[in-house]
Design an enzyme around this catalytic site. Sequence first.
Site, PDB file in Angstrom:
ATOM      1  NE  ARG A 180       9.394  -2.796   7.620  1.00 45.99           N
ATOM      2  CZ  ARG A 180       9.589  -2.098   8.734  1.00 45.99           C
ATOM      3  NH1 ARG A 180       9.859  -2.734   9.876  1.00 45.99           N
ATOM      4  NH2 ARG A 180       9.514  -0.772   8.716  1.00 45.99           N
ATOM      5  CE  LYS A 224      12.110  -1.819   5.207  1.00 39.93           C
ATOM      6  NZ  LYS A 224      11.605  -0.853   4.203  1.00 39.93           N
ATOM      7  CG  HIS A 278       4.488  -4.609   2.613  1.00 42.99           C
ATOM      8  ND1 HIS A 278       5.425  -4.962   3.562  1.00 42.99           N
ATOM      9  CD2 HIS A 278       4.524  -3.252   2.547  1.00 42.99           C
ATOM     10  CE1 HIS A 278       6.008  -3.880   4.030  1.00 42.99           C
ATOM     11  NE2 HIS A 278       5.472  -2.822   3.442  1.00 42.99           N
ATOM     12  NE  ARG A 281       5.079  -2.660   7.359  1.00 39.20           N
ATOM     13  CZ  ARG A 281       5.566  -2.301   8.546  1.00 39.20           C
ATOM     14  NH1 ARG A 281       5.340  -3.069   9.611  1.00 39.20           N
ATOM     15  NH2 ARG A 281       6.284  -1.204   8.699  1.00 39.20           N
ATOM     16  CG  HIS A 305       6.577   3.567   9.317  1.00 35.93           C
ATOM     17  ND1 HIS A 305       5.290   3.889   8.921  1.00 35.93           N
ATOM     18  CD2 HIS A 305       6.919   2.451   8.609  1.00 35.93           C
ATOM     19  CE1 HIS A 305       4.882   3.010   8.023  1.00 35.93           C
ATOM     20  NE2 HIS A 305       5.847   2.133   7.820  1.00 35.93           N
ATOM     21  CE1 TYR A 339      -0.703   1.724   5.309  1.00 40.80           C
ATOM     22  CE2 TYR A 339       1.052   2.799   6.533  1.00 40.80           C
ATOM     23  CZ  TYR A 339       0.603   1.759   5.744  1.00 40.80           C
ATOM     24  OH  TYR A 339       1.459   0.761   5.372  1.00 40.80           O
TER      25      TYR A 339
END
Length: 330
Positions: free
Chosen positions: A146, A177, A255, A258, A281, A290
């Site tokens: 990110r 995150k 992004h 990414r 994630h 994806y």
Amino acid sequence: MDLVERYLEHVRVERRLAARTVELYSIHLKTLAEKAAAAGLAVDKVQTVHVRRWMAQLHSAGRESRGIALVLSCWRSFYRWLGNEGLVVANPVQDVHAPKAGRPLPKALAVDEAVQLADLHDAEADPWAEARDRAIVELLYGCGLRVGELTGLDARASTTARGWVDLDAGEANVLGKGSKRRIVPLGAKAAEALRAWLAVRDDCPALGAARLRDPEGAAALFIGRNGTRFSAHSVWTQLRRRSLKAGLNAPVHPHMLRHSFASHVLQSSSDLRAVQELLGHANISTTQVYTRLDFQHLAKAYDAAHPRAQARDEAPPIGEALRKNKSRSP
């Protein structure tokens, strides 16, 4: 002062919301006041049935689900405030929700486009900035970071560093995150670009003064000409410039690289769990988008290459039929 103006004063002065947020609240509440007036109502007399009707009208007029959700959020906050002020008994927006929106597919580059961007050598650019920007592209695409993870990296590991790159171990240690750390493998091209950047990084004339003025910023892996940490906005700007310089059809944002990283790894390995770990994630359902992107790529390849993709003139491409069936599957 009417109720809408009182509320806007409240969010501006007491809640200290950003000027742009107050501006949007003003627009959405003006819409509310106009619709209430057209129905012969004061805003404090609006009922849930009115809100549902107005939302249906917005939806029929082509307003996207996200936009409707923002309008409802504004109205809901307004009526919550009215309730706290004792001006309404119930919040008419409380149980009204925007139509469910389909989850859009992430935008990713084709492999040859990503390589075209990564291989760009801008001979006209300042060599110092060129080394930095090439390393940024390689890390974003090669590690799937990110933009906040990228700009949070320091040049060296330390107890205060949010993240760093270990060239000897061939890995990047990033803070993602939720303050979750993860280690991402560093590819050969990314390591090569980083070594080239680190060889010239300290040539920045402002770095010495920046270390005295802002030690944390000066410790950053990627710095600007002022000697302090490169911002996310600057990464966006430079990446947009490089993508257009590379001749890509549309400007690239961080992004997108990414997404490209995730899509290309999944196309090659089909290992969804590995991609989840690499991206950081928390939930694999986030990563599963994806698989839809990968299937879309395969269907397009089928339509373009297979001699039986369009068996009849009137028949749709077989890959298109596959896409539709895929979208219907749970």
